[in-house]
Write a protein that holds these residues in place. Sequence first.
Motif: not given
Length: 130
Positions: A1-2, A4-8, A11, A48
């Motif tokens: 996940m490094r 990748r954008y991930g959650n904010d 989301n 995400a």
Amino acid sequence: MRTRYGNDELNRFLSIVSIILIIINLFVQVRALHVLVVLLLILIFSRAFSRCFDRRQQENMKYIELKNRFFGGRQQRAYRKSARADRRAAGEGKRILICSSCKEKLRVPVGAGKIKIKCPHCGNEFEETV
């Protein structure tokens, strides 16, 4: 996940909306709600796992601006409280440093000279003169 954008915040909001729609769909059982939930979940996961950081951040900032327009900027008040706590710590002979890896705020005594600091949150070690 490094990479990748991930959650904010956007989301998280979409996740809450999809959970509410799932609960409503348990009682109402409308096919359109089911399709809407699936589309929301696809949107959440695609945001995400996205690699387009700039676009996702712009979408999140638009959501935050819209939310602040309707709910009066509660986050700005939280930021002011945080800034007030930083100033209070500075008045107590402490200095606020920011960890370079996890961006956690660390309080250190003023006038200690050159010290080695270990972040309790991520374990990153760095030297700083205070």
